[in-house]
Design an enzyme around this catalytic site. Structure first.
Site, mmCIF file in Angstrom:
data_model
loop_
_atom_site.group_PDB
_atom_site.id
_atom_site.type_symbol
_atom_site.label_atom_id
_atom_site.label_comp_id
_atom_site.label_asym_id
_atom_site.label_seq_id
_atom_site.Cartn_x
_atom_site.Cartn_y
_atom_site.Cartn_z
ATOM 1 N N TYR A 43 17.120 29.802 8.854
ATOM 2 C CA TYR A 43 15.933 30.570 9.231
ATOM 3 C C TYR A 43 15.746 30.556 10.735
ATOM 4 C CZ TYR A 43 14.218 30.660 4.388
ATOM 5 O OH TYR A 43 14.069 30.870 3.054
ATOM 6 N N LYS A 57 0.849 -1.207 0.000
ATOM 7 C CA LYS A 57 0.000 0.000 0.000
ATOM 8 C C LYS A 57 0.882 1.253 0.000
ATOM 9 C CE LYS A 57 -0.513 -0.213 5.031
ATOM 10 N NZ LYS A 57 -1.428 -0.647 6.120
#
Ligand SMILES: *Cc1c(COP(=O)(O)O)cnc(C)c1O
Length: 368
Positions: free
Chosen positions: A257, A35
């Site tokens: 950042y 899956k």
């Protein structure tokens, strides 16, 4: 030149891990669970390593069609069954086996016109409380199904909520045995954690079919209690990129950042061509392990969209173009299990491998 990042899918490791599942559950048949596009590996790429499975299990009909398109003639199982009555047409055409977890799915099957009798998996809710019939309703569902001309065989199944944890599978296994007592048919209970931890000693847990997913993809279902070395599993996905810039920092300088990392001494920082838009977890904190030229180093500062920054103190020879392994197999036999990175980022190996981004060029390799 393309951006220097790529993912490798190790088909030899997939085959090794699948064989490991077989060893853990002797005499049981093995569904390779594929899956979520084979847990992010790509069904077509993973297939090369998984052809030794007895069948393939997934949720999406489109993924079942892809496995059939690879010329797989053996069993394919839809783990959540049909989402709509029309899905049964495709089940009949492609000979898909399908799970029955609620009453309406039996109604659809009863009304379905087909020449081809179906193999169904009747699901018991053994305590997870997501899908499946309650113990009280299970027998009636079985009786109804067994009276349908559309049905060839009924396998009895359940899915464990706690196979990887302290609670274990004892209670759910007992509930399954009680609800299925005297009913004929094959049984299927175990995911990876139950296969590794319990299938060896317990014939009830082993059943006739095990359904390993995550272990096949080289992640330990019960990490950090045990790692892949403990379970003899091998990484099947490598995410690697190169250093594209080096910064020499003075003490007190910050990186990235938000300036979340401050150098406490002069340091070299490697800037790596991999960020959260590639599937690297944005929440991986300073200290998350990476390999630089096969040597362990640590992430520093904030993960950005296209780059991460790495403290090169442990790798003085690192330079632009040095290979950085974000997870998987590194050079010279080095390994960074995906579980270590996931754990540092507060998640699990499943999520990282499934989130490998489309933009990362990915290829299957059969060794190294
Ligand atoms: C995903 C899934 C599995 C495989 O689980 P792992 O923890 O990855 O081994 C098995 N059975 C069902 C019903 C599933 O949905």
């Amino acid at each position: 030149m393309p951006r220097p990042i790529e993912a490798l899918i190790h088909t030899d490791a997939l085959a090794h891990n699948l064989a490991r599942a077989r060893r853990a559950a002797p005499d049981a048949k093995v569904w390779a669970v594929v899956k979520a596009n084979a847990y992010g590996h790509g069904i077509e790429r993973a297939y090369a390593g998984l052809q030794g499975a007895d069948g393939f299990a997934m949720l999406d009909i489109a993924e079942a069609e892809r496995v059939r398109a690879l010329d797989w003639r053996g069993p394919i199982l839809l783990l959540e069954g049909c989402f709509d009555a029309r899905d049964l047409e495709i089940c009949s055409r492609l000979h898909l086996w399908h799970t029955i977890h609620r009453e309406e799915q039996i109604d659809w099957l009863a009304a379905h016109k087909t020449q081809h009798q179906h193999q169904v998996f009747l699901k018991l809710n053994s305590g997870m409380n997501r899908l499946g019939f309650s113990a009280a309703a299970f027998r009636a569902a079985w009786l109804r199904l067994s009276g349908l001309t559309q049905v060839d065989s009924i396998t009895l199944m359940t899915h464990y909520s706690d196979a990887d944890g302290a609670r274990g599978v004892q209670q759910a296994t007992a509930a399954f045995e009680e609800a299925t007592r005297d009913l004929p048919g094959e049984r299927s209970l175990a995911n990876s954690a139950a296969t590794l931890r319990f299938a060896g000693e317990s014939a009830s847990v082993r059943g006739d079919w095990v359904r390993p997913g995550i272990m096949v993809y080289g992640s330990a279902p019960d990490y950090p209690a045990h790692d892949i070395a403990h379970w003899d599993l091998q990484p099947t996905m490598t995410l690697q990129a190169e250093i594209i810039s080096i910064q020499e920092l003075q003490a007190g300088a910050t990186v990235g950042y938000g300036s979340t990392f401050t150098a406490d001494r002069p340091m070299r920082i490697g800037v790596v061509a991999c960020g959260y838009a590639d599937g690297y977890p944005r929440l991986a904190p300073t200290g998350t392990p990476v390999l630089v030229d096969g040597v362990r180093a640590r992430m520093t500062g904030r993960v950005s969209m296209d780059m991460v920054t790495v403290d090169l103190s442990s790798v003085p020879d690192a330079k632009i173009g040095s290979m950085v392994t974000l997870w998987g197999r590194g050079p010279n036999g080095s390994v960074l299990p995906i579980d270590e990175v996931a754990h540092a980022a507060g998640t699990v190996g499943y999520e990282l491998m499934c989130a490998l981004a489309m933009r990362v060029p990915t290829r299957a390799v059969s060794s190294g």
